[in-house]
Design an enzyme around this catalytic site. Structure first.
Site, PDB file in Angstrom:
ATOM      1  N   GLY A   1       0.901  -1.403   0.364  1.00 38.59           N
ATOM      2  CA  GLY A   1      -0.135  -0.235   0.110  1.00 38.59           C
ATOM      3  C   GLY A   1       0.681   1.457   0.097  1.00 38.59           C
ATOM      4  O   GLY A   1       0.143   2.024  -0.542  1.00 38.59           O
TER       5      GLY A   1
ATOM      6  N   CYS B   1     -27.409  -9.293 -16.367  1.00 40.31           N
ATOM      7  CA  CYS B   1     -26.342  -8.929 -18.045  1.00 40.31           C
ATOM      8  C   CYS B   1     -27.479  -9.196 -19.103  1.00 40.31           C
ATOM      9  O   CYS B   1     -28.429 -10.597 -19.051  1.00 40.31           O
ATOM     10  CB  CYS B   1     -25.505  -9.821 -18.316  1.00 40.31           C
TER      11      CYS B   1
ATOM     12  N   CYS C   1     -22.747  -7.203 -19.339  1.00 37.96           N
ATOM     13  CA  CYS C   1     -21.329  -7.032 -18.825  1.00 37.96           C
ATOM     14  C   CYS C   1     -20.335  -6.290 -19.414  1.00 37.96           C
ATOM     15  O   CYS C   1     -19.871  -6.301 -20.765  1.00 37.96           O
ATOM     16  CB  CYS C   1     -20.680  -8.832 -18.797  1.00 37.96           C
TER      17      CYS C   1
ATOM     18  N   CYS D   1     -18.608 -12.462 -20.541  1.00 38.72           N
ATOM     19  CA  CYS D   1     -19.953 -12.525 -20.712  1.00 38.72           C
ATOM     20  C   CYS D   1     -19.060 -13.860 -22.048  1.00 38.72           C
ATOM     21  O   CYS D   1     -20.126 -14.324 -22.293  1.00 38.72           O
ATOM     22  CB  CYS D   1     -19.956 -10.919 -21.250  1.00 38.72           C
TER      23      CYS D   1
END
Lengths: 219, 299, 203
Positions: free
Chosen positions: B32, B241, B266, B272
């Site tokens: 981080g 979707c 999607c 997808c």
């Protein structure tokens, strides 16, 4: 060729050239990430690579009173500087060629501050190619950015090191502005969804409020 | 092969790669934390993924299989260009299939298909500093990270709640890493934030213009900032979707006509397509399946 | 073989791809502390620098990274000239100036806090220690936890520094400052980044 500023220096009327300490190793902004506040050698390198239009506008802003520093052009000169490469195995520096540069020594009136006596101060510009305008603009910016060093109040954009240097690189600036034409539909969808929800809640509150008003008026 | 001969492998010179590799190792060791690195000018504009490209170029080897997505899609301009770049300068195999990739470079999404151990996800990051919009000065934000002084961020989120009744940040939603550094996940929708938490994959973040690299090792705690009475929530969609009927995925709204008619599909094109290959069909799916781009081997 | 030949021979056969392979092993080891990332022999440095430690130095060091050598590596001129020739890394004046430190005899090494710890503002400006160990099984078992480790991992590196567990605890307490350790064993590379917590397994 002697510099004009050297003549003033003989009378002690202008500050010295601002040498870095003896043990100072010159930085290289192409090899080290920037860190604020920065030493003047690093700052000058960044200004040298700065966008001409950006430096021009900032320099102009100092002339119009946003951190005015009373500039006189001490000298503008154009010339070729030779570029040499130090090869540890060779006893001499190997010349690589020459680069045309434009240099400007700006002489700025200075009434003195708690930190420095009254004298002329310097702003310095050195840019690639033949560009007197950019060299002068850089010298104005350099002088403005010395505000803290000379004990002046930082009141204008041109004196703000992090603001100026973070936004002076035109390759960065042009890329980041132009990247807006890349698709952003995923983040936009997220914002669209939020605005729709907040709008629906707002409308519900409004309608409820209006219904309340009507009822009160009817009573 | 003549193209390869004109560049070093993966475009960057070896000294630049070493410098970036060292920064990556520090990033992994301090999850981080944004490691400053001497970002190079690339043959593409800053803001177009130069950070991600430099990270990918520094880690990629001839055996890697690369996938590149922008907005979750393999066929968007930035994804197509970067994939073509690495095919040219590193001659690596490329794929659109999440499961087959060893390195996935991404702009704005994390794939829907769960990442696995051994995969590396490389994010393109525009503004790596999560505190930047609250405090524009690097000198100040660096101090805040050093002192773990994140009050400003909590104040901002709390003001959102006071004003809007909710936290009004929908993407680039800040996270806290291993209880120490507040980190910008790049402009992914907050929908993707939970995928970062204890992911088995290594996640690397490259910001070229801002000259920062940061990292999340696998199995690292990544917690989206929130309040007890306003817990973090991801986006939800009212409908599946329209093409593959997937639920619990991130959807894009596609305009269908001049009157604002739209459908939700999607954003992850690979996900997808895979679902449609498996026979899942949404209410607007075309009769015949789309021709799909398959893994292309290295030449 | 004279010193000049020893300094020149034994580098990467294929610098670009060897460096990438070695780096990737170190990256994976740093990302998954406690795992052994196997490495074939890429470098043949002069003794007592090991093949693994030598390869890591070739992959990561250059003229931007001051390098510190422990007394065992300092002693023979060949190690210094080999590293100098292949990496160009300048010798660090003190351990606290070093970006990398190569340590051939960890059991005798100075304490971890003698190296650069980085600053609170820039914790990345710390020394990465490359420790040569003969194996990861014959020493005191160490139970590892932290980022990169799904539950726990165990290693038992041989010849570790004195009071290592106690020293490492102090290193953890300095976070985000602190040193990171790369263990170079004959089979490959294993890392202990500053985030890894150690529990001894002695009964």
């Amino acid at each position: 060729m002697p510099r004009v500023s050297a003549i003033l220096a003989r009378e002690g009327l202008i500050e010295p050239d601002g040498d870095m300490p003896q043990d100072h190793v010159p930085g290289d902004i192409t090899r080290e990430p920037l860190e604020f506040p920065m030493a003047r050698d690093i700052r000058l390198q960044a200004l040298s690579r700065g966008d001409e239009g950006f430096l021009l506008a900032l320099g102009y802003s100092t002339q119009r009173g946003y951190a005015r520093n009373h500039p006189f052009v001490g000298e503008v000169r154009i010339g070729e500087v030779e570029l040499e490469l130090d090869v540890p195995e060779l006893p001499f520096a190997a010349p690589l060629g020459s680069v045309r540069v434009t240099e400007c020594q700006m002489v700025n009136q200075f009434k003195g501050s708690a930190k420095a006596p009254p004298q002329f101060t310097r702003g310095y510009g050195l840019v690639f190619g033949q560009s007197e305008r950019k060299a002068m603009a850089m010298a104005l910016c350099d002088r403005a950015l010395r505000a803290t060093e000379l004990g002046e109040d930082v009141v204008a954009a041109a004196q703000d090191e992090e603001f100026v240097i973070s936004h002076s690189d035109n390759v960065q600036a042009t890329g980041f502005v132009e990247h807006l034409k890349l698709p952003h539909y995923v983040d936009f969808q997220a914002e669209l969804d939020l605005v729709r929800r907040m709008r629906a809640e707002h409308d519900t509150r409004e309608n409820a409020g209006k219904a309340e008003e009507k009822r009160e008026a009817a009573e | 092969m003549t193209d390869i001969a004109t560049y070093n492998f993966a475009y960057l010179d070896e000294q630049t790669k070493r410098m970036i590799r060292r920064a990556i190792l520090k990033g992994i060791a301090i999850p981080g934390y944004q490691v400053p690195f001497a970002s190079r000018e690339m043959p593409m504009p800053y803001g177009w993924g130069t950070g991600g490209v430099q990270v990918t170029a520094s880690i990629i080897g001839p055996e890697d299989v690369l996938k590149v997505i922008d907005q979750g899609a393999d066929d968007t301009t930035n994804a197509v260009s970067i994939r073509a770049f690495f095919k040219k300068v590193a001659n690596v195999a490329v794929t659109t299939e999440t499961a087959k990739a060893t390195i996935i470079q991404t702009r704005h999404r994390i794939p829907e298909h769960p990442l696995t151990s051994g995969q590396v996800l490389v994010y393109q990051v525009p503004i790596p500093e999560p505190l930047r919009f609250l405090e524009p000065r690097e000198t100040e934000t660096r101090k805040m990270h050093a002192l773990e002084e994140y009050g400003l961020m909590h104040v901002k989120l709390y003001e959102d709640i006071a004003r809007h009744g909710r936290i009004a940040t929908t993407y680039a939603y800040p996270v806290k890493v291993e209880g120490r550094y507040v980190m910008d996940p790049s402009p992914t929708p907050k929908f993707d934030n939970p995928k970062m938490h204890r992911s088995p994959a290594l996640q690397l973040f490259g910001a070229g213009r801002e000259k920062r690299i940061y990292a999340l090792p696998p199995f690292t705690d990544v917690v989206s900032l929130d309040f007890e009475d306003h817990p973090f929530e991801v986006q939800t969609f009212d409908q599946p979707c329209a093409l593959c009927a997937a639920e619990n995925v991130y959807l894009d709204e596609v305009i269908l006509d001049d009157h604002g008619g739209h459908m939700f599909v999607c954003s992850d094109t690979d996900h997808c397509e895979k679902r449609r290959e498996q026979g899942h069909r949404g209410h607007l799916a075309p009769e015949t399946p789309l021709a799909l781009e398959k893994t292309e081997p290295a030449q | 073989m004279d010193i000049a030949t020893q300094a020149i021979e034994g580098g990467f056969a294929d610098p670009v791809f060897d460096a990438q392979t070695v780096f990737r092993a170190v990256m994976d080891a740093m990302a998954r502390p406690g795992t052994l990332q196997p490495l074939p022999v890429f470098a043949r440095p002069p003794a007592p620098l090991s093949a693994t430690a030598g390869a890591i130095a070739l992959a990561l060091c250059d003229n931007d990274t001051p390098l510190w050598l422990d007394p065992a590596l300092q002693a023979p001129a060949t190690v210094k000239s080999w590293l100098g020739f292949h990496t160009g890394a300048p010798p660090a004046n003190t351990p606290a100036d070093a970006h990398f430190a190569l340590i051939a005899t960890p059991a005798e090494m100075m304490s971890l806090d003698g190296f650069s710890q980085g600053t609170q503002d820039y914790p990345d400006r710390s020394t990465t220690l490359i420790l040569q160990v003969s194996d990861l099984v014959s020493g005191t078992p160490l139970l590892l936890e932290g980022p990169g480790i799904e539950t726990t991992a165990t290693i038992a590196p041989a010849q570790m520094p004195r009071h290592f567990v106690e020293q490492w605890k102090q290193n953890n307490q300095r976070f985000p400052r602190g040193v990171d350790i790369v263990l170079a064993s004959p089979d490959g590379v294993t890392c202990l980044p500053r985030t890894t917590r150690i529990k001894t397994m002695e009964a």
